[in-house]
Design a protein around this motif. Structure first.
Motif, PDB file in Angstrom:
ATOM      1  N   THR A 146      -9.381   7.928   2.602  1.00 38.22           N
ATOM      2  CA  THR A 146      -9.529   6.764   1.728  1.00 38.22           C
ATOM      3  C   THR A 146      -8.348   5.816   1.904  1.00 38.22           C
ATOM      4  O   THR A 146      -8.523   4.596   1.961  1.00 38.22           O
ATOM      5  CB  THR A 146      -9.661   7.197   0.255  1.00 38.22           C
ATOM      6  OG1 THR A 146     -10.772   8.093   0.134  1.00 38.22           O
ATOM      7  CG2 THR A 146      -9.869   6.004  -0.654  1.00 38.22           C
ATOM      8  N   SER A 147      -7.171   6.361   2.012  1.00 36.38           N
ATOM      9  CA  SER A 147      -5.981   5.542   2.204  1.00 36.38           C
ATOM     10  C   SER A 147      -6.069   4.778   3.535  1.00 36.38           C
ATOM     11  O   SER A 147      -5.742   3.588   3.600  1.00 36.38           O
ATOM     12  CB  SER A 147      -4.732   6.426   2.163  1.00 36.38           C
ATOM     13  OG  SER A 147      -3.566   5.660   2.026  1.00 36.38           O
ATOM     14  N   CYS A 154      -4.856  10.787   4.532  1.00 40.12           N
ATOM     15  CA  CYS A 154      -5.935  10.562   3.574  1.00 40.12           C
ATOM     16  C   CYS A 154      -6.924   9.529   4.130  1.00 40.12           C
ATOM     17  O   CYS A 154      -6.544   8.403   4.436  1.00 40.12           O
ATOM     18  CB  CYS A 154      -5.346  10.073   2.254  1.00 40.12           C
ATOM     19  SG  CYS A 154      -6.581   9.545   1.045  1.00 40.12           S
ATOM     20  N   GLU A 208       4.802   4.823   3.327  1.00 35.91           N
ATOM     21  CA  GLU A 208       4.357   6.212   3.383  1.00 35.91           C
ATOM     22  C   GLU A 208       5.140   6.972   2.312  1.00 35.91           C
ATOM     23  O   GLU A 208       6.258   7.416   2.526  1.00 35.91           O
ATOM     24  CB  GLU A 208       4.586   6.801   4.770  1.00 35.91           C
ATOM     25  CG  GLU A 208       3.633   6.246   5.808  1.00 35.91           C
ATOM     26  CD  GLU A 208       3.702   6.981   7.126  1.00 35.91           C
ATOM     27  OE1 GLU A 208       3.941   8.219   7.130  1.00 35.91           O
ATOM     28  OE2 GLU A 208       3.509   6.319   8.158  1.00 35.91           O
ATOM     29  N   GLN A 213     -12.562   3.081  -1.946  1.00 32.92           N
ATOM     30  CA  GLN A 213     -11.776   2.079  -1.230  1.00 32.92           C
ATOM     31  C   GLN A 213     -12.134   0.639  -1.591  1.00 32.92           C
ATOM     32  O   GLN A 213     -11.294  -0.245  -1.509  1.00 32.92           O
ATOM     33  CB  GLN A 213     -11.846   2.275   0.285  1.00 32.92           C
ATOM     34  CG  GLN A 213     -13.192   2.007   0.909  1.00 32.92           C
ATOM     35  CD  GLN A 213     -14.023   3.253   1.079  1.00 32.92           C
ATOM     36  OE1 GLN A 213     -13.680   4.307   0.564  1.00 32.92           O
ATOM     37  NE2 GLN A 213     -15.104   3.153   1.813  1.00 32.92           N
ATOM     38  N   LEU A 254       0.860  -1.183   0.000  1.00 32.99           N
ATOM     39  CA  LEU A 254       0.000   0.000   0.000  1.00 32.99           C
ATOM     40  C   LEU A 254       0.894   1.230   0.000  1.00 32.99           C
ATOM     41  O   LEU A 254       1.702   1.422   0.910  1.00 32.99           O
ATOM     42  CB  LEU A 254      -0.897   0.003   1.241  1.00 32.99           C
ATOM     43  CG  LEU A 254      -1.666   1.288   1.549  1.00 32.99           C
ATOM     44  CD1 LEU A 254      -2.655   1.607   0.437  1.00 32.99           C
ATOM     45  CD2 LEU A 254      -2.363   1.174   2.900  1.00 32.99           C
ATOM     46  N   ARG A 264      -3.512   8.623  -4.563  1.00 29.79           N
ATOM     47  CA  ARG A 264      -3.490   7.506  -3.636  1.00 29.79           C
ATOM     48  C   ARG A 264      -4.905   7.091  -3.295  1.00 29.79           C
ATOM     49  O   ARG A 264      -5.841   7.844  -3.587  1.00 29.79           O
ATOM     50  CB  ARG A 264      -2.722   7.902  -2.374  1.00 29.79           C
ATOM     51  CG  ARG A 264      -3.525   8.804  -1.394  1.00 29.79           C
ATOM     52  CD  ARG A 264      -3.234  10.203  -1.501  1.00 29.79           C
ATOM     53  NE  ARG A 264      -3.995  11.070  -0.605  1.00 29.79           N
ATOM     54  CZ  ARG A 264      -3.761  12.322  -0.553  1.00 29.79           C
ATOM     55  NH1 ARG A 264      -2.844  12.858  -1.301  1.00 29.79           N
ATOM     56  NH2 ARG A 264      -4.464  13.089   0.234  1.00 29.79           N
ATOM     57  N   PRO A 265      -5.003   5.955  -2.677  1.00 30.17           N
ATOM     58  CA  PRO A 265      -3.983   4.973  -2.349  1.00 30.17           C
ATOM     59  C   PRO A 265      -3.720   4.021  -3.511  1.00 30.17           C
ATOM     60  O   PRO A 265      -4.641   3.535  -4.144  1.00 30.17           O
ATOM     61  CB  PRO A 265      -4.588   4.224  -1.170  1.00 30.17           C
ATOM     62  CG  PRO A 265      -6.070   4.319  -1.396  1.00 30.17           C
ATOM     63  CD  PRO A 265      -6.303   5.630  -2.076  1.00 30.17           C
ATOM     64  N   HIS A 318       0.822   4.693   0.796  1.00 26.99           N
ATOM     65  CA  HIS A 318      -0.118   5.243   1.766  1.00 26.99           C
ATOM     66  C   HIS A 318       0.229   6.664   2.198  1.00 26.99           C
ATOM     67  O   HIS A 318       1.395   7.018   2.369  1.00 26.99           O
ATOM     68  CB  HIS A 318      -0.078   4.304   2.985  1.00 26.99           C
ATOM     69  CG  HIS A 318      -0.909   4.703   4.148  1.00 26.99           C
ATOM     70  ND1 HIS A 318      -2.271   4.824   4.091  1.00 26.99           N
ATOM     71  CD2 HIS A 318      -0.559   4.966   5.433  1.00 26.99           C
ATOM     72  CE1 HIS A 318      -2.727   5.147   5.295  1.00 26.99           C
ATOM     73  NE2 HIS A 318      -1.703   5.254   6.114  1.00 26.99           N
ATOM     74  N   ASN A 319      -0.843   7.455   2.384  1.00 30.42           N
ATOM     75  CA  ASN A 319      -0.735   8.766   3.022  1.00 30.42           C
ATOM     76  C   ASN A 319      -1.646   8.713   4.237  1.00 30.42           C
ATOM     77  O   ASN A 319      -2.868   8.659   4.097  1.00 30.42           O
ATOM     78  CB  ASN A 319      -1.173   9.878   2.071  1.00 30.42           C
ATOM     79  CG  ASN A 319      -1.093  11.252   2.704  1.00 30.42           C
ATOM     80  OD1 ASN A 319      -0.929  11.386   3.914  1.00 30.42           O
ATOM     81  ND2 ASN A 319      -1.220  12.280   1.894  1.00 30.42           N
ATOM     82  N   ARG A 333      -9.683   4.107  -5.335  1.00 31.60           N
ATOM     83  CA  ARG A 333     -10.697   5.136  -5.120  1.00 31.60           C
ATOM     84  C   ARG A 333     -11.911   4.741  -5.922  1.00 31.60           C
ATOM     85  O   ARG A 333     -11.800   4.683  -7.141  1.00 31.60           O
ATOM     86  CB  ARG A 333     -10.211   6.509  -5.596  1.00 31.60           C
ATOM     87  CG  ARG A 333      -9.186   7.085  -4.715  1.00 31.60           C
ATOM     88  CD  ARG A 333      -8.846   8.523  -5.098  1.00 31.60           C
ATOM     89  NE  ARG A 333      -8.095   9.103  -4.036  1.00 31.60           N
ATOM     90  CZ  ARG A 333      -8.630   9.699  -2.974  1.00 31.60           C
ATOM     91  NH1 ARG A 333      -9.906   9.843  -2.856  1.00 31.60           N
ATOM     92  NH2 ARG A 333      -7.865  10.170  -2.022  1.00 31.60           N
TER      93      ARG A 333
END
Length: 114
Positions: free
Chosen positions: A13-14, A11, A33, A107, A5, A92-93, A7-8, A105
């Motif tokens: 959704t992330s 976020c 990250e 999720q 992943l 992302r993600p 990832h942020n 997006r």
């Protein structure tokens, strides 16, 4: 199954995608990250190729200056170079599994990769 992943943590959704992956039995999750550890240009090229999209389709427009910089209409290498230099431009993600790669997006898109 291994899953990575990009990832942020800021976020929503992330975070939701990460929760889905963590709750799934048999998923060996690696979380990157990407704002702290951006992918290389070669990795981004591979991710977008495997996702079947152009780098411009993987460009984050909301909350960035991508449009002002002309990136949505730029060539692939220019977009990749901008993403490496300024990883906030990466939408992302992004999730990578043995079944493929997708920008998850919404999720629930992650379920197609499991």
């Amino acid at each position: 199954m291994k899953a990575t992943l990009w990832h942020n943590p800021k976020c929503g959704t992330s975070r939701k995608v990460m929760a889905i992956l963590e709750e799934r039995d048999g998923v060996e999750l690696t979380v990157v990250e990407y704002l702290k550890n951006p992918p290389t240009a070669a990795k981004l090229e591979q991710l977008y190729k495997d996702a079947g999209i152009t780098p411009a389709k993987g460009l984050r427009l909301r909350g960035t200056d991508a449009e002002e910089r002309g990136l949505p209409d730029a060539d692939a290498q220019t977009v990749i170079d901008a993403m490496v230099a300024d990883p906030i431009l990466i939408n992302r993600p992004l999730v990578e599994t043995d079944k493929g790669v997708a920008i998850c997006r919404p999720q629930d898109e992650v379920l197609k990769l499991l």
